[in-house]
Motif scaffolding. Structure first.
Motif, short mmCIF file in Angstrom:
data_model
loop_
_atom_site.label_atom_id
_atom_site.label_comp_id
_atom_site.label_asym_id
_atom_site.label_seq_id
_atom_site.Cartn_x
_atom_site.Cartn_y
_atom_site.Cartn_z
N ASN A 186 0.85 -1.30 -0.02
CA ASN A 186 0.02 -0.07 0.12
C ASN A 186 0.87 1.28 0.01
O ASN A 186 0.58 2.26 0.68
CB ASN A 186 -0.91 0.12 1.30
N PHE A 208 -7.74 2.78 -2.88
CA PHE A 208 -7.79 2.62 -1.47
C PHE A 208 -8.10 3.91 -0.65
O PHE A 208 -8.67 4.02 0.18
CB PHE A 208 -6.84 1.80 -0.91
N GLU A 209 -6.97 4.91 -1.20
CA GLU A 209 -7.06 6.25 -0.51
C GLU A 209 -8.33 6.94 -0.85
O GLU A 209 -9.10 7.32 0.17
CB GLU A 209 -5.75 7.01 -1.12
N VAL A 225 -10.33 3.29 2.21
CA VAL A 225 -10.42 1.86 2.75
C VAL A 225 -8.80 1.55 3.19
O VAL A 225 -7.97 1.77 2.27
CB VAL A 225 -10.73 0.83 1.58
N LYS A 226 -8.42 0.73 4.07
CA LYS A 226 -7.18 0.41 4.35
C LYS A 226 -7.37 -1.07 4.55
O LYS A 226 -8.03 -1.73 5.53
CB LYS A 226 -6.63 0.99 5.70
N PRO A 227 -6.64 -1.83 3.54
CA PRO A 227 -6.63 -3.33 3.70
C PRO A 227 -6.18 -3.70 5.02
O PRO A 227 -5.28 -3.27 5.63
CB PRO A 227 -5.94 -3.82 2.62
N ILE A 235 -10.28 -7.10 4.00
CA ILE A 235 -10.87 -6.01 4.46
C ILE A 235 -11.69 -6.34 5.46
O ILE A 235 -12.43 -7.58 5.48
CB ILE A 235 -11.66 -5.03 3.40
N ASP A 273 -16.09 -2.35 5.73
CA ASP A 273 -15.79 -1.50 4.51
C ASP A 273 -16.36 -2.12 3.11
O ASP A 273 -16.42 -1.40 2.08
CB ASP A 273 -14.27 -1.73 4.27
N ILE A 301 -16.62 -0.86 -1.28
CA ILE A 301 -15.92 -1.54 -2.61
C ILE A 301 -17.16 -2.20 -3.40
O ILE A 301 -16.52 -2.68 -4.56
CB ILE A 301 -14.58 -2.34 -2.12
#
Length: 348
Positions: free
Chosen positions: A92, A226-227, A231-233, A299, A303, A307
């Motif tokens: 990431n 993601f940004e 979302v942060k995996p 995730i 979240d 997605i």
């Protein structure tokens, strides 16, 4: 077999090592503020101003990782960079700089290396990275390539292979299996060419999967997505060795199990039709083929709404307690233990 379409062949000894590096890198420009000094001194100078640095290196060897009888040198230069950048995006992080080192035998003229570096330059431009150094030397065994990729991220944005929790969703980008089948097509045409050098292969029906093998694209867009989505995996890895191997890496590092659903694995129609042509099972190819360079990540279920509408992303399973183990749930709803059958360069 190095195809030489140009009648001009400039021997590398005419330039010497430093002259060669200067010649091959003369058109590379620096675009990142973090690149203080690039090629031309004893070392590059970088300044990331407090951000964390991520570094990854890959080694590619002729006859093990690539075959120049069907891999154009420009594509090889491009792919050599992309497979490294993929590791940076799997953290990431944003890739910022690369170094490229090559060793070549005397069967490679300058013009061949210019083709290779044209591919490197295209990859640098595509992913907005700076070439800041490297080395060239001679080889008695064909071509060897080493690329190091450098990237940056805020400490709280870095995603590791560990971090997945039970009930997290397992998600993959793009589609799988194409690169492996593209390789099978190229290997088949190589054998035909050996028997009949005048035969012209019709690769048009297979253009998508051949490109997946010869010109893979690292998923730089996912880090940006993601940004954008907020979302942060919880964990992430790139798919270089096959889906099953990568899932097991996440399971082992995160100390969780997994249920992967066969009917959720994304397959391009060309993959399905070509697998049938080769009498192969498309699921097995997706699980074990490798070289897709997609991202596999987990995730938190919360979240999912962020997605779910994205065409780049497919939820293919969920994580479970470690004691449940890692399993494939088949279309017939039978449960099979996942085994790592990905590509292994040490197998003879």
């Amino acid at each position: 077999m190095l195809e030489d379409k140009s009648p001009q062949r400039t021997a590398l000894e005419n330039l010497g090592e430093f002259g060669l590096i200067k010649h091959l890198t003369q058109h590379f420009e620096l675009n990142h503020e973090s690149t203080i000094l690039g090629i031309g001194d004893d070392a590059a100078v970088l300044d990331f101003k407090g951000k964390k640095t991520v570094v990854s290196t890959d080694l590619l060897i002729e006859g093990v990782h690539f075959d120049l009888s069907y891999m154009p040198l420009k594509h090889l230069g491009y792919k050599s960079v992309m497979v490294n950048l993929s590791d940076i995006y799997a953290m990431n992080a944003q890739a910022t700089q690369i170094t490229v080192s090559i060793a070549v035998s005397n069967r490679f003229p300058l013009e061949a290396l210019e083709e290779f570096y044209a591919g490197v330059a295209l990859a640098c431009k595509t992913c907005h990275v700076d070439l800041i150094g490297g080395d060239t030397t001679s080889s008695t065994k064909g071509m060897l390539i080493s690329v190091t990729a450098i990237g940056i991220a805020e400490e709280n944005e870095i995603v590791l292979r560990k971090g997945a929790k039970p009930n997290d969703l397992l998600v993959v980008t793009g589609d799988l299996g194409g690169a492996y089948l593209g390789l099978q097509i190229l290997e088949r045409e190589k054998e035909v060419f050996k028997v009949n050098p005048n035969s012209q292969p019709d690769l048009e029906p297979y253009s998508y999967i051949v490109e997946r093998q010869l010109k893979p694209e690292a998923r730089k867009d996912m880090v940006e997505l993601f940004e954008k989505l907020g979302v942060k995996p919880t964990s992430m890895i790139d798919i270089s060795d096959g889906l099953s191997s990568e899932i097991l890496h996440l399971c082992n590092e995160s100390e969780v199990g997994c249920n992967l659903f066969e009917d959720k694995i994304p397959l391009d129609p060309t993959v399905i039709s070509t697998a049938e042509e080769f009498k192969m099972d498309s699921t097995t190819i997706a699980l074990s083929g490798g070289e897709d360079y997609e991202l596999l990540f987990t995730i938190d279920q919360e979240d999912y709404p962020k997605i779910k509408a994205n065409p780049n992303l497919t939820v293919i399973g969920h994580m479970t307690d470690k004691k449940e183990g890692a399993h494939l749930i088949t279309r017939a709803e039978t449960k099979i233990a996942l085994t790592a059958q990905g590509w292994n360069s040490f197998e003879g």
